[in-house]
Design a protein around this motif. Structure first.
Motif, PDB file in Angstrom:
ATOM      1  N   ALA A 155     -13.711   7.552  35.467  1.00  0.00           N
ATOM      2  CA  ALA A 155     -14.815   8.403  35.891  1.00  0.00           C
ATOM      3  C   ALA A 155     -16.000   7.551  36.307  1.00  0.00           C
ATOM      4  N   ALA A 156     -16.813   8.113  37.213  1.00  0.00           N
ATOM      5  CA  ALA A 156     -18.052   7.470  37.643  1.00  0.00           C
ATOM      6  C   ALA A 156     -19.239   8.236  37.056  1.00  0.00           C
ATOM      7  N   HIS A 157     -20.322   8.399  37.829  1.00  0.00           N
ATOM      8  CA  HIS A 157     -21.561   8.958  37.289  1.00  0.00           C
ATOM      9  C   HIS A 157     -21.395  10.418  36.858  1.00  0.00           C
ATOM     10  N   LEU A 158     -20.715  11.206  37.658  1.00  0.00           N
ATOM     11  CA  LEU A 158     -20.440  12.599  37.296  1.00  0.00           C
ATOM     12  C   LEU A 158     -19.129  12.654  36.518  1.00  0.00           C
ATOM     13  N   ALA A 159     -19.146  12.040  35.348  1.00  0.00           N
ATOM     14  CA  ALA A 159     -17.921  11.887  34.564  1.00  0.00           C
ATOM     15  C   ALA A 159     -17.359  13.214  34.098  1.00  0.00           C
ATOM     16  N   ASN A 160     -18.199  14.213  33.922  1.00  0.00           N
ATOM     17  CA  ASN A 160     -17.718  15.534  33.503  1.00  0.00           C
ATOM     18  C   ASN A 160     -16.893  16.206  34.579  1.00  0.00           C
ATOM     19  N   GLN A 161     -17.061  15.785  35.838  1.00  0.00           N
ATOM     20  CA  GLN A 161     -16.252  16.326  36.925  1.00  0.00           C
ATOM     21  C   GLN A 161     -15.073  15.415  37.258  1.00  0.00           C
ATOM     22  N   ASP A 162     -15.290  14.108  37.193  1.00  0.00           N
ATOM     23  CA  ASP A 162     -14.191  13.178  37.466  1.00  0.00           C
ATOM     24  C   ASP A 162     -13.091  13.279  36.410  1.00  0.00           C
ATOM     25  N   ASN A 163     -13.463  13.472  35.151  1.00  0.00           N
ATOM     26  CA  ASN A 163     -12.487  13.558  34.063  1.00  0.00           C
ATOM     27  C   ASN A 163     -12.903  14.671  33.103  1.00  0.00           C
ATOM     28  N   PRO A 164     -12.809  15.930  33.541  1.00  0.00           N
ATOM     29  CA  PRO A 164     -13.299  17.040  32.714  1.00  0.00           C
ATOM     30  C   PRO A 164     -12.541  17.218  31.410  1.00  0.00           C
ATOM     31  N   ASP A 165     -11.259  16.922  31.387  1.00  0.00           N
ATOM     32  CA  ASP A 165     -10.488  17.106  30.146  1.00  0.00           C
ATOM     33  C   ASP A 165     -11.021  16.202  29.044  1.00  0.00           C
ATOM     34  N   PHE A 166     -11.249  14.933  29.370  1.00  0.00           N
ATOM     35  CA  PHE A 166     -11.776  13.999  28.363  1.00  0.00           C
ATOM     36  C   PHE A 166     -13.169  14.426  27.930  1.00  0.00           C
ATOM     37  N   PHE A 167     -14.007  14.744  28.907  1.00  0.00           N
ATOM     38  CA  PHE A 167     -15.385  15.125  28.583  1.00  0.00           C
ATOM     39  C   PHE A 167     -15.411  16.375  27.710  1.00  0.00           C
ATOM     40  N   GLU A 186     -25.668   8.098  47.403  1.00  0.00           N
ATOM     41  CA  GLU A 186     -25.608   8.838  46.154  1.00  0.00           C
ATOM     42  C   GLU A 186     -24.231   9.471  45.968  1.00  0.00           C
ATOM     43  N   ALA A 187     -23.704  10.091  47.024  1.00  0.00           N
ATOM     44  CA  ALA A 187     -22.404  10.750  46.920  1.00  0.00           C
ATOM     45  C   ALA A 187     -21.300   9.737  46.612  1.00  0.00           C
ATOM     46  N   ARG A 188     -21.345   8.589  47.282  1.00  0.00           N
ATOM     47  CA  ARG A 188     -20.310   7.573  47.067  1.00  0.00           C
ATOM     48  C   ARG A 188     -20.346   7.037  45.641  1.00  0.00           C
ATOM     49  N   ALA A 189     -21.537   6.864  45.089  1.00  0.00           N
ATOM     50  CA  ALA A 189     -21.675   6.291  43.754  1.00  0.00           C
ATOM     51  C   ALA A 189     -21.474   7.306  42.637  1.00  0.00           C
ATOM     52  N   SER A 190     -21.578   8.587  42.952  1.00  0.00           N
ATOM     53  CA  SER A 190     -21.574   9.604  41.906  1.00  0.00           C
ATOM     54  C   SER A 190     -20.193   9.930  41.364  1.00  0.00           C
ATOM     55  N   ALA A 191     -19.156   9.774  42.174  1.00  0.00           N
ATOM     56  CA  ALA A 191     -17.843  10.260  41.743  1.00  0.00           C
ATOM     57  C   ALA A 191     -16.723   9.475  42.404  1.00  0.00           C
ATOM     58  N   ARG A 192     -15.565   9.525  41.775  1.00  0.00           N
ATOM     59  CA  ARG A 192     -14.347   8.961  42.355  1.00  0.00           C
ATOM     60  C   ARG A 192     -13.564  10.020  43.114  1.00  0.00           C
ATOM     61  N   ASP A 193     -13.703  11.263  42.705  1.00  0.00           N
ATOM     62  CA  ASP A 193     -12.990  12.377  43.316  1.00  0.00           C
ATOM     63  C   ASP A 193     -13.662  12.750  44.642  1.00  0.00           C
ATOM     64  N   PRO A 194     -12.933  12.760  45.764  1.00  0.00           N
ATOM     65  CA  PRO A 194     -13.537  13.095  47.066  1.00  0.00           C
ATOM     66  C   PRO A 194     -14.173  14.484  47.097  1.00  0.00           C
TER      67      PRO A 194
END
Length: 272
Positions: A242-254, A158-166
């Motif tokens: 961004a991956a599944h948690l796109a609001n955290q991977d790319n918060p500016d765009f979101f 789940e963690a690996r698939a949820s985000a690109r940001d470590p």
């Protein structure tokens, strides 16, 4: 901005939630995904509290709303949110949900359409969209498999698939590790059960549908365009990098996308 922490005692579970922003601002509720908690939305707090009255919460069985002493269902969780809104004297609000939070928000729109002025669905299935035979079989297979799936493996994948940001992946691991395996299984099985195709149904309020460019956890890439065509006020966007948690991977765009959506539909005023 410091959010005000509050609790609400519900059936066999104390629900924790946080309020921020001006008391007379237009309300927005942010609901996190399965196994996570209100911290999902930390990259959104500063951008939205300047103008909006925001509400973050830990869904029962998640985060600080543990323990949950009754079987977990999406309907019970949605009723928890309605009880919070009643307590806070919020009649209508924009519902923002990520993954499970989007499914929960859709259930409120479906069963209590007068409570929602807008819907932002990030990386979540369309509860009422048609399902192919293959999708139905896959959903049933997931429900059968989950009780036997090793807990540590489930959290790691789940963690690996949820985000690109470590750092976001580490947050997912930490939050999911708080949940008992039986609760994780119950939540995910309930989400599969929440899919109820409704031919002829339309959502009539403004909707923003988003998924990460690299999100591989669902059928969002194919389903959200169908969703957009079905509903008259829906718009679909892909969040780049961004991956599944796109609001955290790319918060500016979101953040920019949601703020623009709210302004476009007049949801940036207290009356919404």
């Amino acid at each position: 901005m410091t959010l005000r922490h509050r609790t609400l005692q519900r059936a066999d579970c104390e629900i924790h939630y946080w309020i921020g922003g001006p008391d007379d601002g237009p309300p927005i509720v942010f609901t996190h995904g399965a196994t996570l908690d209100h911290r999902t939305w930390e990259p959104q707090i500063e951008a939205f509290t300047a103008r909006y009255r925001i509400l973050l919460w830990d869904v029962r069985g998640h985060g600080r709303s543990i323990p949950n002493r009754v079987p977990w269902t999406l309907r019970e969780a949605a009723d928890d949110l309605l009880a919070i809104l009643d307590r806070e004297d919020i009649e209508r609000t924009v519902l923002v949900g990520q993954s499970m939070g989007g499914n929960l928000s859709q259930e409120i729109v479906y069963h209590h359409p007068g409570r929602a002025s807008g819907l932002v669905a990030l990386g979540c299935a369309g509860n009422t969209l048609p399902l192919s035979r293959r999708e139905r079989l896959q959903a049933r297979a997931v429900v059968r498999m989950l009780p036997w799936y090793p807990r540590k493996t489930l959290i790691r994948q789940e963690a690996r698939a949820s985000a690109r940001d470590p750092q976001v992946r580490e947050y997912v691991r930490e939050a999911a590790s708080r949940m008992a395996h039986r609760d994780m299984v119950a939540v995910m099985a309930s989400l599969v059960g929440a899919l109820h195709p409704e031919p002829g149904y339309r959502i009539e309020i403004p909707e923003l549908l988003l998924h990460g460019e690299h999100d591989r956890l669902g059928n969002f890439r194919t389903a959200m365009p169908v969703w957009e065509r079905r509903d008259p006020l829906a718009r679909h966007l892909v969040v780049p990098d961004a991956a599944h948690l796109a609001n955290q991977d790319n918060p500016d765009f979101f953040n920019d996308a949601v703020l623009s959506f709210l302004a476009e539909h007049g949801l940036d005023s207290p009356k919404g």
